[in-house]
Enzyme design. Structure first.
Site, mmCIF file in Angstrom:
data_model
loop_
_atom_site.group_PDB
_atom_site.id
_atom_site.type_symbol
_atom_site.label_atom_id
_atom_site.label_comp_id
_atom_site.label_asym_id
_atom_site.label_seq_id
_atom_site.Cartn_x
_atom_site.Cartn_y
_atom_site.Cartn_z
ATOM 1 N N ASN A 87 0.872 -1.181 0.000
ATOM 2 C CA ASN A 87 0.000 0.000 0.000
ATOM 3 C C ASN A 87 0.909 1.231 0.000
ATOM 4 O O ASN A 87 1.478 1.580 1.034
ATOM 5 C CB ASN A 87 -0.891 -0.020 1.247
ATOM 6 C CG ASN A 87 -1.702 1.257 1.398
ATOM 7 O OD1 ASN A 87 -1.800 2.060 0.466
ATOM 8 N ND2 ASN A 87 -2.289 1.454 2.561
ATOM 9 N N LYS A 129 0.146 4.275 -0.371
ATOM 10 C CA LYS A 129 -0.507 5.488 0.163
ATOM 11 C C LYS A 129 -0.237 6.683 -0.771
ATOM 12 O O LYS A 129 -0.151 6.510 -1.972
ATOM 13 C CB LYS A 129 -0.064 5.735 1.600
ATOM 14 C CG LYS A 129 -0.156 4.482 2.468
ATOM 15 C CD LYS A 129 -0.011 4.760 3.923
ATOM 16 C CE LYS A 129 0.012 3.446 4.683
ATOM 17 N NZ LYS A 129 -0.068 3.605 6.106
ATOM 18 N N HIS A 167 -9.532 1.041 4.796
ATOM 19 C CA HIS A 167 -8.251 1.252 5.490
ATOM 20 C C HIS A 167 -8.488 2.177 6.687
ATOM 21 O O HIS A 167 -9.301 3.096 6.621
ATOM 22 C CB HIS A 167 -7.218 1.850 4.537
ATOM 23 C CG HIS A 167 -5.840 1.860 5.113
ATOM 24 N ND1 HIS A 167 -5.414 2.827 5.995
ATOM 25 C CD2 HIS A 167 -4.808 0.996 4.963
ATOM 26 C CE1 HIS A 167 -4.164 2.562 6.355
ATOM 27 N NE2 HIS A 167 -3.774 1.458 5.742
ATOM 28 N N GLU A 181 -6.913 4.601 7.792
ATOM 29 C CA GLU A 181 -6.734 6.038 7.505
ATOM 30 C C GLU A 181 -7.985 6.608 6.839
ATOM 31 O O GLU A 181 -8.327 7.774 7.052
ATOM 32 C CB GLU A 181 -5.478 6.238 6.637
ATOM 33 C CG GLU A 181 -4.211 6.048 7.456
ATOM 34 C CD GLU A 181 -3.010 5.536 6.687
ATOM 35 O OE1 GLU A 181 -2.994 5.616 5.445
ATOM 36 O OE2 GLU A 181 -2.071 5.039 7.342
ATOM 37 N N GLU A 188 -5.457 -5.182 10.512
ATOM 38 C CA GLU A 188 -4.481 -4.116 10.706
ATOM 39 C C GLU A 188 -4.779 -3.377 12.016
ATOM 40 O O GLU A 188 -5.588 -2.437 12.023
ATOM 41 C CB GLU A 188 -4.545 -3.119 9.547
ATOM 42 C CG GLU A 188 -4.226 -3.719 8.204
ATOM 43 C CD GLU A 188 -3.615 -2.690 7.265
ATOM 44 O OE1 GLU A 188 -2.496 -2.915 6.806
ATOM 45 O OE2 GLU A 188 -4.243 -1.651 7.014
ATOM 46 N N GLY A 233 2.204 2.193 10.699
ATOM 47 C CA GLY A 233 3.114 3.317 10.539
ATOM 48 C C GLY A 233 3.800 3.735 11.827
ATOM 49 O O GLY A 233 4.437 4.790 11.880
ATOM 50 N N SER A 270 3.341 -2.212 10.356
ATOM 51 C CA SER A 270 4.795 -2.199 10.616
ATOM 52 C C SER A 270 5.472 -3.532 10.289
ATOM 53 O O SER A 270 6.452 -3.911 10.941
ATOM 54 C CB SER A 270 5.088 -1.781 12.061
ATOM 55 O OG SER A 270 4.636 -0.459 12.285
#
Ligand code: PEP
Length: 247
Positions: free
Chosen positions: A9, A11, A93, A95, A165, A171, A210
């Site tokens: 991904n 991003k 996701h 985010e 996730e 991240g 991560s």
């Protein structure tokens, strides 16, 4: 036996030059036995789709509109993604859920549209640190899955890939332990199996958060972890390839 999938991904990172260089390196490198997919920013999909044509590296997008076409400024339809050569699309996701307020219902509508159009959704689920500390990880993941199951049903879920996730691991450099990840993957699989045993056994469940070349092998060795959704480490060809090789 489920085939492993390692999906990157990207991003909102890079530019056209770095994106094409990354693809060239991935195509030239040793990708091991895993199926590999990349999810670049939408504006690069057409170009990268062309570069991947004829290769065994799959293309994915980072989101899809819940409507077929029309007055939805800024959105991208499933048909457009397919025209670029996409096989996969990330849906829900964290985010998107947290920064752009995508509700469980909207995520379910996007998922529905993806499946209906023949794209394979990579459905992201996972709890925040607060939720984990409150002991409601399974309840949160169950709620996110139920939104999909109620709208689209178990058969549609059978056409998807799920990515567990944990939000606290995305991240942050803090990775879930193999045991923590496996426990949630097992829970997800059991939940799907309760809907239909064969689908519970067949659906691939990726871990994301991560993952990097030094922790990938141990995570990927867990019984219910069928691959990874990789953010930061997917931007470096050597790291992404090393993760694929650890399958
Ligand atoms: C992600 O955003 O899907 C992700 C897993 O990111 P990272 O690998 O950087 O934690």
């Amino acid at each position: 036996m489920r085939d492993s999938l390692i999906a990157g991904n990207w991003k909102m990172n890079g530019d056209l030059a770095s994106a094409t260089a990354l693809i060239e390196a991935i195509l030239a490198g040793d990708r091991g036995a895993a199926e590999v997919a990349v999810c670049p920013p939408a504006v690069f999909l057409m170009k990268i789709g062309g570069m991947l044509d004829g290769s065994d590296v799959a293309l994915g997008a980072q989101n899809v509109c819940d409507h077929e076409s029309g007055a939805y400024t800024g959105e991208i339809s499933a048909a457009m993604l397919k025209e670029c050569g996409c096989r996969y699309v990330i849906v829900g996701h964290s985010e998107r859920r947290s920064l752009y307020f995508e509700s469980d219902e909207l995520v379910a509508a996007r998922f529905d549209r993806a499946v209906d159009s023949g794209l394979t959704p990579i459905l992201c689920v996972g709890e925040t640190l607060y939720e984990r500390e409150q002991g409601v990880t399974e309840a949160v993941v169950a709620r996110q899955l139920d939104a999909i199951l109620e709208r689209s049903g178990i058969e549609a879920m059978g056409k998807a890939v799920i990515a567990y996730e944990p939000v606290w691991a995305i991240g942050t450099g803090i990775v879930a332990s193999p045991e923590q990840a496996q426990a949630v993957h097992e829970f997800i699989r059991a939940k799907l199996a309760a809907g239909k045993a064969e689908i519970g056994q067949r659906v691939r469940i990726l871990y994301g958060g991560s993952m990097n070349p030094s922790n990938a092998a141990e995570l990927l060795a867990q019984a219910d972890i069928d691959g990874g959704l990789i953010g930061g480490a997917s931007l470096k060809a050597a790291d992404f390839l090393a993760i694929a090789q650890s399958v």
